[in-house]
Scaffold this motif. Structure first.
Motif, PDB file in Angstrom:
ATOM      1  N   ASN A  69       0.816  -1.214   0.000  1.00  0.00           N
ATOM      2  CA  ASN A  69       0.000   0.000   0.000  1.00  0.00           C
ATOM      3  C   ASN A  69       0.853   1.269   0.000  1.00  0.00           C
ATOM      4  OD1 ASN A  69      -2.763  -0.959   0.010  1.00  0.00           O
ATOM      5  ND2 ASN A  69      -2.296  -1.826   2.018  1.00  0.00           N
ATOM      6  N   TYR A  70       2.167   1.087   0.008  1.00  0.00           N
ATOM      7  CA  TYR A  70       3.075   2.230   0.031  1.00  0.00           C
ATOM      8  C   TYR A  70       4.143   2.145  -1.055  1.00  0.00           C
ATOM      9  CZ  TYR A  70       0.881   3.340   4.466  1.00  0.00           C
ATOM     10  OH  TYR A  70      -0.040   3.664   5.432  1.00  0.00           O
ATOM     11  N   LEU A  71       4.650   0.959  -1.290  1.00  0.00           N
ATOM     12  CA  LEU A  71       5.681   0.773  -2.299  1.00  0.00           C
ATOM     13  C   LEU A  71       5.053   0.280  -3.596  1.00  0.00           C
ATOM     14  CD1 LEU A  71       8.422  -0.911  -0.069  1.00  0.00           C
ATOM     15  CD2 LEU A  71       7.958   1.526  -0.444  1.00  0.00           C
ATOM     16  N   ASP A  72       5.738   0.519  -4.704  1.00  0.00           N
ATOM     17  CA  ASP A  72       5.149   0.273  -6.013  1.00  0.00           C
ATOM     18  C   ASP A  72       5.858  -0.834  -6.777  1.00  0.00           C
ATOM     19  OD1 ASP A  72       3.579   2.566  -5.456  1.00  0.00           O
ATOM     20  OD2 ASP A  72       5.123   3.874  -6.308  1.00  0.00           O
ATOM     21  N   GLY A  73       5.106  -1.538  -7.599  1.00  0.00           N
ATOM     22  CA  GLY A  73       5.656  -2.490  -8.543  1.00  0.00           C
ATOM     23  C   GLY A  73       6.563  -3.520  -7.907  1.00  0.00           C
ATOM     24  N   ALA A  99      13.504 -10.142  -2.841  1.00  0.00           N
ATOM     25  CA  ALA A  99      14.705  -9.333  -2.602  1.00  0.00           C
ATOM     26  C   ALA A  99      15.145  -8.543  -3.824  1.00  0.00           C
ATOM     27  CB  ALA A  99      15.846 -10.234  -2.133  1.00  0.00           C
ATOM     28  N   THR A 100      14.285  -8.456  -4.835  1.00  0.00           N
ATOM     29  CA  THR A 100      14.592  -7.689  -6.040  1.00  0.00           C
ATOM     30  C   THR A 100      13.776  -6.411  -6.047  1.00  0.00           C
ATOM     31  OG1 THR A 100      15.059  -9.709  -7.284  1.00  0.00           O
ATOM     32  CG2 THR A 100      14.658  -7.719  -8.552  1.00  0.00           C
ATOM     33  N   PHE A 101      14.450  -5.276  -6.234  1.00  0.00           N
ATOM     34  CA  PHE A 101      13.794  -3.975  -6.165  1.00  0.00           C
ATOM     35  C   PHE A 101      14.114  -3.157  -7.418  1.00  0.00           C
ATOM     36  CE2 PHE A 101      14.360  -5.587  -1.930  1.00  0.00           C
ATOM     37  CZ  PHE A 101      13.159  -5.288  -1.285  1.00  0.00           C
ATOM     38  N   SER A 102      13.348  -2.084  -7.603  1.00  0.00           N
ATOM     39  CA  SER A 102      13.516  -1.260  -8.789  1.00  0.00           C
ATOM     40  C   SER A 102      13.583   0.213  -8.419  1.00  0.00           C
ATOM     41  CB  SER A 102      12.347  -1.488  -9.760  1.00  0.00           C
ATOM     42  OG  SER A 102      12.422  -0.615 -10.868  1.00  0.00           O
ATOM     43  N   ASN A 103      14.408   0.928  -9.134  1.00  0.00           N
ATOM     44  CA  ASN A 103      14.485   2.388  -8.998  1.00  0.00           C
ATOM     45  C   ASN A 103      14.220   2.971 -10.378  1.00  0.00           C
ATOM     46  OD1 ASN A 103      14.845   4.910  -7.944  1.00  0.00           O
ATOM     47  ND2 ASN A 103      17.067   4.792  -7.832  1.00  0.00           N
ATOM     48  N   ALA A 104      12.972   3.309 -10.641  1.00  0.00           N
ATOM     49  CA  ALA A 104      12.555   3.727 -11.978  1.00  0.00           C
ATOM     50  C   ALA A 104      12.181   5.203 -12.011  1.00  0.00           C
ATOM     51  CB  ALA A 104      11.360   2.877 -12.427  1.00  0.00           C
ATOM     52  N   VAL A 105      11.988   5.704 -13.236  1.00  0.00           N
ATOM     53  CA  VAL A 105      11.538   7.082 -13.424  1.00  0.00           C
ATOM     54  C   VAL A 105      10.089   7.195 -12.950  1.00  0.00           C
ATOM     55  CG1 VAL A 105      11.084   8.873 -15.148  1.00  0.00           C
ATOM     56  CG2 VAL A 105      13.098   7.396 -15.373  1.00  0.00           C
ATOM     57  N   ALA A 106       9.763   8.307 -12.312  1.00  0.00           N
ATOM     58  CA  ALA A 106       8.398   8.511 -11.819  1.00  0.00           C
ATOM     59  C   ALA A 106       7.397   8.448 -12.964  1.00  0.00           C
ATOM     60  CB  ALA A 106       8.300   9.856 -11.098  1.00  0.00           C
ATOM     61  N   SER A 107       6.265   7.790 -12.685  1.00  0.00           N
ATOM     62  CA  SER A 107       5.222   7.653 -13.708  1.00  0.00           C
ATOM     63  C   SER A 107       3.869   7.582 -13.008  1.00  0.00           C
ATOM     64  CB  SER A 107       5.458   6.383 -14.525  1.00  0.00           C
ATOM     65  OG  SER A 107       5.253   5.234 -13.723  1.00  0.00           O
ATOM     66  N   ALA A 108       2.838   7.300 -13.784  1.00  0.00           N
ATOM     67  CA  ALA A 108       1.489   7.207 -13.226  1.00  0.00           C
ATOM     68  C   ALA A 108       1.328   5.975 -12.344  1.00  0.00           C
ATOM     69  CB  ALA A 108       0.463   7.173 -14.348  1.00  0.00           C
ATOM     70  N   THR A 109       2.266   5.023 -12.437  1.00  0.00           N
ATOM     71  CA  THR A 109       2.165   3.797 -11.648  1.00  0.00           C
ATOM     72  C   THR A 109       3.355   3.576 -10.717  1.00  0.00           C
ATOM     73  OG1 THR A 109       3.195   2.526 -13.440  1.00  0.00           O
ATOM     74  CG2 THR A 109       0.778   2.645 -13.410  1.00  0.00           C
ATOM     75  N   PHE A 110       4.308   4.516 -10.717  1.00  0.00           N
ATOM     76  CA  PHE A 110       5.513   4.343  -9.882  1.00  0.00           C
ATOM     77  C   PHE A 110       6.014   5.707  -9.426  1.00  0.00           C
ATOM     78  CE2 PHE A 110       9.976   3.897  -8.922  1.00  0.00           C
ATOM     79  CZ  PHE A 110      10.084   2.655  -8.339  1.00  0.00           C
ATOM     80  N   ASN A 111       6.112   5.892  -8.106  1.00  0.00           N
ATOM     81  CA  ASN A 111       6.672   7.156  -7.598  1.00  0.00           C
ATOM     82  C   ASN A 111       7.587   6.960  -6.389  1.00  0.00           C
ATOM     83  OD1 ASN A 111       4.823   6.591  -5.589  1.00  0.00           O
ATOM     84  ND2 ASN A 111       3.608   8.455  -5.834  1.00  0.00           N
ATOM     85  N   ASP A 112       8.044   5.707  -6.167  1.00  0.00           N
ATOM     86  CA  ASP A 112       9.007   5.463  -5.090  1.00  0.00           C
ATOM     87  C   ASP A 112      10.327   6.158  -5.397  1.00  0.00           C
ATOM     88  OD1 ASP A 112       7.117   3.754  -4.060  1.00  0.00           O
ATOM     89  OD2 ASP A 112       8.184   1.912  -4.597  1.00  0.00           O
TER      90      ASP A 112
END
Length: 422
Positions: free
Chosen positions: A206-210, A217-230
């Motif tokens: 409910n706080y972290l995305d995708g 143990a796999t995480f992502s650091n992506a560009v902000a979008s309509a579905t990702f803003n972590d």
């Protein structure tokens, strides 16, 4: 003649009116043009102001997030390298906060609460009170989240059989293909179907995305979008291990000086099984610190000579092959500081006098730490044959297995360091 003149005058007046419109008409057209230009200018101003305001809001949010993440990272590093350093497991991180009260949760068995079997990761909120921080919030007003590699936050009751935690230990988390030890998250505003009420306040999804919310143990650091803003900030092995290594080396020095004070000699070095090699034909004065049995007198004697007891974190991983701290830090003793003056030493260099040399100065003991490890270049330290170490020390003079050493030349934070007695 007069009639002709009248016709000519009338005709000329008509022609004049056709060629030159009235000044009133000219003023009307100019006013309309001015209004159009003003409208266009106003539109440009409104668009520019809106765009600039949006850019300003975005930059402000980014600054708030970055400041909060940086404070959290600094506090975690401080906890690992200062606050928690002299406790039971140097290099260990706190458990996450899984009930949103700001404090790290207590261990459940050998793990932090919420552990999912096989995941190698603990995820929860940043334990800001445990870290001595204010109640940090991101630009959306949310508290920060935190993930840490399982081996770096194990319950120390597993000692002396915990997974290795040394400057060779790699993190168990992956961020865009990069191995990391821990991650701090600014979760940003609600996305999609996320629900952030009391009933759901400790549910990561409910706080972290995708990729950040699926429990592995796999995480992502992506560009902000309509579905990702972590927004993420990571901690890697070299961020903490140089300080932890210095603590370990200083602890080893203290133990060795206590041993020398009790026995008048230092223990023989170990080759591969954790024990001093001083029997048969193998007598080593340099290689590894003996974390198992020490010779000529063992650790922890209660009768004369009374020798120091090794802490459990130093005997952790002390087996065959050795994988704990004593497999990372190089240990060398001057020949004439060993039992019987080192007369049985098979690896000593016959210096005159028979001591160790550091930059041309005689020393009794040398310890060398290699710095934190990122996985490259490959580190190789044979457990079965007495060969040159590779990938650990930057200066070749410190890894050629003789009794001559130099002060490491690098000046970076993550570098080799040399410790001596005296």
């Amino acid at each position: 003649m007069i009639r002709l003149n009248a016709i000519s005058v009338s005709t000329l007046d008509h022609l004049h009116r056709r060629r030159y419109p009235s000044r009133r008409s000219e003023r009307g057209q100019a006013l309309m043009l001015l209004l159009v230009l003003l409208g266009m200018a106003a539109s440009v101003f409104v668009f520019s102001t809106t765009s600039n305001m949006s850019t300003y809001v975005s930059a402000t949010a980014e600054r708030i997030d970055n400041d909060a993440l940086a404070q959290a990272k600094a506090a975690l590093i401080r906890y690992v390298t200062i606050t928690n350093l002299s406790t039971t497991r140097p290099g260990a991180f706190p458990c996450p906060d899984t009930d949103n009260n700001g404090t790290a949760n207590l261990y459940s068995g050998t793990n932090c609460p919420g552990y999912v079997t096989g995941s190698d990761v603990y995820v929860g909120r940043l334990p800001w009170q445990t870290l001595g921080l204010p109640d940090l919030r991101d630009s959306s007003g949310e508290r920060l989240w935190y993930a840490v590699s399982r081996d770096f936050a194990r319950n120390p009751t597993c000692l002396p059989n915990c997974p290795d935690l040394t400057s060779n230990t790699q993190g168990q988390l992956m961020v865009n293909g990069r191995t990391v030890v821990a991650i701090i998250f600014a979760p940003g505003r609600t996305q999609g179907s996320q629900v952030r009420d009391i009933a759901n306040e400790n549910t990561a999804s409910n706080y972290l995305d995708g990729e950040n919310a699926d429990g592995d143990a796999t995480f992502s650091n992506a560009v902000a979008s309509a579905t990702f803003n972590d927004r993420l900030l990571t901690i890697v092995n070299p961020d903490i291990m140089p300080e932890v290594e210095q603590y370990v080396a200083q602890a080893m020095k203290t133990i060795l000086m206590q041993y020398k004070a009790a026995t008048n000699v230092y223990p023989w070095a170990d080759l591969s099984d954790g024990n001093s090699n001083a029997s048969g034909i193998s007598y080593y004065n340099h290689w590894r610190f003996p974390c198992g049995t020490a010779l000529p007198w063992n650790w922890g004697r209660t009768t004369s000579p009374i020798t120091p007891v090794l802490p459990e974190w130093l005997t952790n991983g002390c087996n065959s092959p050795v994988t704990g701290w004593t497999s990372v830090i190089y240990y060398a003793v001057a020949k004439n500081e060993l039992d019987s003056g080192g007369s049985s030493c098979t690896t000593c260099t016959n210096l005159s006098p028979p001591k160790l040399s550091v930059d041309g100065v005689d020393k009794e003991v040398v310890l060398i730490t290699p710095g934190g490890y990122t996985g490259s270049p490959t580190r190789s330290w044979s457990n079965s044959t007495f060969t040159t170490i590779s990938g650990y020390f930057e200066d070749s003079e410190n890894s050629n297995n003789n009794d001559t050493f130099v002060t490491p030349t690098a000046k970076t934070y993550n570098r080799d360091r040399i410790f001596t007695i005296p």
